[in-house]
Design an enzyme around this catalytic site. Structure first.
Site, short mmCIF file in Angstrom:
data_model
loop_
_atom_site.label_atom_id
_atom_site.label_comp_id
_atom_site.label_asym_id
_atom_site.label_seq_id
_atom_site.Cartn_x
_atom_site.Cartn_y
_atom_site.Cartn_z
CG ASN A 37 -1.06 2.73 -7.16
OD1 ASN A 37 -0.29 3.20 -8.01
ND2 ASN A 37 -2.38 2.84 -7.26
CE LYS A 54 -3.41 6.07 -5.63
NZ LYS A 54 -4.69 6.54 -5.12
CG HIS A 78 -6.35 2.07 -8.98
ND1 HIS A 78 -7.03 3.25 -8.79
CD2 HIS A 78 -5.68 1.82 -7.83
CE1 HIS A 78 -6.77 3.70 -7.57
NE2 HIS A 78 -5.96 2.85 -6.96
CD GLU A 134 -6.63 6.86 -8.13
OE1 GLU A 134 -5.52 6.67 -8.66
OE2 GLU A 134 -6.78 7.03 -6.91
CD GLU A 146 -7.00 -0.13 -4.01
OE1 GLU A 146 -6.08 0.12 -3.23
OE2 GLU A 146 -7.09 0.36 -5.13
N GLY A 189 -7.55 7.55 -0.54
CA GLY A 189 -7.04 8.91 -0.42
C GLY A 189 -7.86 9.82 0.46
CB SER A 209 -7.33 5.58 4.04
OG SER A 209 -7.78 6.60 3.16
C1 PEP Z 1 -4.90 3.27 -3.89
O1 PEP Z 1 -5.25 4.14 -4.66
O2 PEP Z 1 -4.60 2.16 -4.34
C2 PEP Z 1 -4.90 3.57 -2.47
C3 PEP Z 1 -5.19 2.59 -1.68
O3 PEP Z 1 -4.62 4.85 -2.08
P1 PEP Z 1 -4.50 5.40 -0.57
O4 PEP Z 1 -3.71 4.38 0.23
O5 PEP Z 1 -3.77 6.71 -0.68
O6 PEP Z 1 -5.87 5.55 -0.04
#
Ligand code: PEP
Length: 249
Positions: free
Chosen positions: A10, A12, A93, A95, A163, A169, A208
């Site tokens: 992703n 973003k 997601h 976000e 998630e 992040g 992460s």
């Molecule tokens: C995400 O936002 O889908 C995600 C998993 O981000 P990150 O791997 O950077 O934590």
């Protein structure tokens, strides 16, 4: 039942036309590791150029409006995603649940619209840190699944991504035991919601995922792949995650 792993990136609101050069190494790794599925979800404007650059690589959108078309300024429909060459769409997601205040019902409508357009819907769920600290992580995620999962979803059309919001992040991840507990609970919930199809829906872990932890996380029971943010932006970081999936797949 071991399901074929999906390693999805992703991007973003990151990337550029120039950054599509990263897809060359990612596509080469996807080809070299045929035991796993690989996908990248770049910003909408990069979908068509990404497909043009690497036609063999699965490309997805990061959202999908619930309506087929109409007066929805700034939004994207499933048909437009398909026309651009996308084959999947992330919906719900965290976000977007936070920034755009998307509810479970909206996420389900988006997933249904994506599936109706012929896309695979990746429905995201996950608890906040406060919810985990309060001991309600399982209940929160089960509630999100009950509200967001399309009842007619199948192993072919639906993917769920767990998630934890606090792991996105941040460089922090849940323990292997916590991931195993949550993925088992998600599987049980999907079995209840979708009958026989529940066992066929892939459950990704996201938050992460990096080259140094991917293999351990991907080896957990009912972790059928990963949704990767930051580490999907470069082939140097994403390829080892693909390889980790292939090693344990
Ligand atoms: C995400 O936002 O889908 C995600 C998993 O981000 P990150 O791997 O950077 O934590």
């Amino acid at each position: 039942m071991a399901l074929r792993k999906l390693i999805a990136g992703n991007w973003k609101m990151n990337g550029s036309l120039g950054a599509l050069a990263e897809l060359d190494g990612i596509a080469a790794s996807a080809e070299a590791n045929p035991g796993v599925d690989v996908a990248i979800c770049p910003p909408f404007t990069l979908i068509a150029p990404a497909v043009q650059r690497q036609p063999g690589l699965a490309i997805g959108g990061q959202d999908c409006h619930h309506a087929v078309k109409g007066a929805h300024t700034g939004c994207i429909s499933g048909d437009l995603l398909r026309e651009a060459g996308a084959t999947l769409a992330i919906v719900g997601h965290s976000e977007r649940r936070t920034d755009q205040h998307e509810t479970d019902a909206e996420v389900r409508a988006k997933a249904e619209a994506a599936i109706a357009a012929g896309l695979v819907a990746i429905v995201c769920v996950g608890e906040t840190e406060a919810e985990r600290d309060a001991g309600s992580a399982l209940a929160v995620v089960e509630g999100q699944l009950a509200g967001s999962v399309p009842p007619l979803g199948t192993g072919e059309t639906l993917v769920v991504a767990y998630e934890p919001v606090w792991a996105i992040g941040t460089g922090r991840t849940p323990s292997v035991a916590d991931v195993a507990e949550m993925h088992a609970a998600i599987r049980a919930k999907l079995n209840g919601l979708l009958g026989g199809e529940g066992a066929k829906v892939r459950i990704l872990y996201g938050g992460s995922v990096k080259p140094d932890n991917a293999r351990e996380l991907l080896a957990v029971a009912d972790v059928d792949g990963a949704l990767v943010g930051g580490a999907s932006l470069t082939a140097a970081l994403f390829v080892p995650i693909i390889e980790g999936g292939a090693a344990v797949g």
